[in-house]
Design a protein around this motif. Sequence first.
Motif, short mmCIF file in Angstrom:
data_model
loop_
_atom_site.label_atom_id
_atom_site.label_comp_id
_atom_site.label_asym_id
_atom_site.label_seq_id
_atom_site.Cartn_x
_atom_site.Cartn_y
_atom_site.Cartn_z
N THR A 1 -8.57 4.87 -2.56
CA THR A 1 -7.64 4.18 -3.47
C THR A 1 -7.84 2.67 -3.47
OG1 THR A 1 -5.95 4.07 -1.74
CG2 THR A 1 -5.90 5.98 -3.23
N MET A 2 -8.73 2.17 -2.63
CA MET A 2 -8.94 0.73 -2.53
C MET A 2 -10.41 0.42 -2.79
SD MET A 2 -8.01 -1.89 0.60
CE MET A 2 -6.38 -1.16 0.77
N SER A 3 -10.68 -0.35 -3.82
CA SER A 3 -12.05 -0.68 -4.18
C SER A 3 -12.60 -1.77 -3.26
CB SER A 3 -12.11 -1.17 -5.62
OG SER A 3 -11.43 -2.42 -5.74
N LYS A 4 -13.91 -1.94 -3.32
CA LYS A 4 -14.55 -3.01 -2.56
C LYS A 4 -14.01 -4.36 -3.00
CE LYS A 4 -19.06 -5.08 -1.60
NZ LYS A 4 -20.54 -5.01 -1.85
N THR A 5 -13.76 -4.52 -4.29
CA THR A 5 -13.23 -5.77 -4.80
C THR A 5 -11.86 -6.06 -4.21
OG1 THR A 5 -14.42 -5.56 -6.89
CG2 THR A 5 -12.51 -7.02 -6.87
N GLU A 6 -11.00 -5.04 -4.14
CA GLU A 6 -9.66 -5.25 -3.58
C GLU A 6 -9.73 -5.63 -2.11
OE1 GLU A 6 -5.43 -2.99 -2.69
OE2 GLU A 6 -6.64 -2.32 -4.39
N VAL A 7 -10.64 -5.01 -1.37
CA VAL A 7 -10.80 -5.36 0.04
C VAL A 7 -11.16 -6.83 0.17
CG1 VAL A 7 -12.23 -5.01 2.10
CG2 VAL A 7 -11.40 -3.05 0.79
N GLU A 8 -12.10 -7.29 -0.65
CA GLU A 8 -12.53 -8.69 -0.61
C GLU A 8 -11.40 -9.63 -0.99
OE1 GLU A 8 -15.83 -8.53 -3.25
OE2 GLU A 8 -17.25 -7.83 -1.71
N LEU A 9 -10.62 -9.27 -2.01
CA LEU A 9 -9.51 -10.12 -2.43
C LEU A 9 -8.43 -10.18 -1.35
CD1 LEU A 9 -9.15 -9.12 -6.20
CD2 LEU A 9 -10.17 -11.20 -5.25
N ARG A 10 -8.19 -9.05 -0.70
CA ARG A 10 -7.21 -9.03 0.39
C ARG A 10 -7.65 -9.97 1.52
NH1 ARG A 10 -3.49 -4.95 1.32
NH2 ARG A 10 -3.16 -3.50 -0.43
N GLN A 11 -8.92 -9.91 1.86
CA GLN A 11 -9.41 -10.76 2.94
C GLN A 11 -9.35 -12.23 2.58
OE1 GLN A 11 -13.27 -9.02 3.69
NE2 GLN A 11 -12.44 -7.56 5.18
#
Length: 251
Positions: free
Chosen positions: A8-18
């Motif tokens: 449910t979490m894309s690579k882009t979302e992981v990067e934005l979260r970080q």
Amino acid sequence: MLIAQSETMSKTEVELRQELAAAYRLAAMLGWEDTLYTHFSMRLPGDGEPRFLINPFGYMFDEICASDLIVVDMNGQVIEGNADYNPAGFTIHSAVHMAREDAHCVIHTHTLSGMAVAACENGLLNLNQISTEFHKRVGYHAYEGVAFNLEERERIQASLGQNIALILRNHGLLSVGETVADAFQIMYYLNKACEIQLAAGQMASLSPISTIPDHLADYVSSQFKKVEHERHLVWKAWLRKLDRMDASYKD
């Protein structure tokens, strides 16, 4: 342990979260935090109704990790996460995300210098080269009390307009950017401009304050616009510094 990409979490979302978590940690390092209050948010990409990341209420800036951030929609529903948010923060941040598709990241602070300038009738003055970056690029929003009233969103949107920053009178500062790098650097220098103004005001009894004329401020502001791409270089340097100190924000 780094936050992991899920179904449910894309690579882009992981990067934005970080990146957003890094902004919180850096803000704590710079002394921008106000215990549990003030917020940074990041709009998530995708079709449909906008959603954005924001800090869970109850966390200090220096303990926020990427996985702690919650996802909220424009109706105030928590889509992802097991925590709540501050209603006043939701009002302010959702107002900007609803109105400005280019303002992916929104940063709001209550620093001493920012609140001092927000209390000045004349607002931010052109006292230094740093201040001129905001010449004719900062809006002002009249104080209406703690931002619990969702009807204030329309007035916040009108006050911000197409500016890169907003001074919330008798309240604090707000910056917007296409990326975390943009919004963070804009806030860094907006706050620095306010620090300069506060320091200059303390010296006013010793020497008259000199301001930069409007025509020259126009010119210098145009110079700053030509080097805005450098914000991303500075952001990478901030991240390297943070990684050397504590990389747990990525968790």
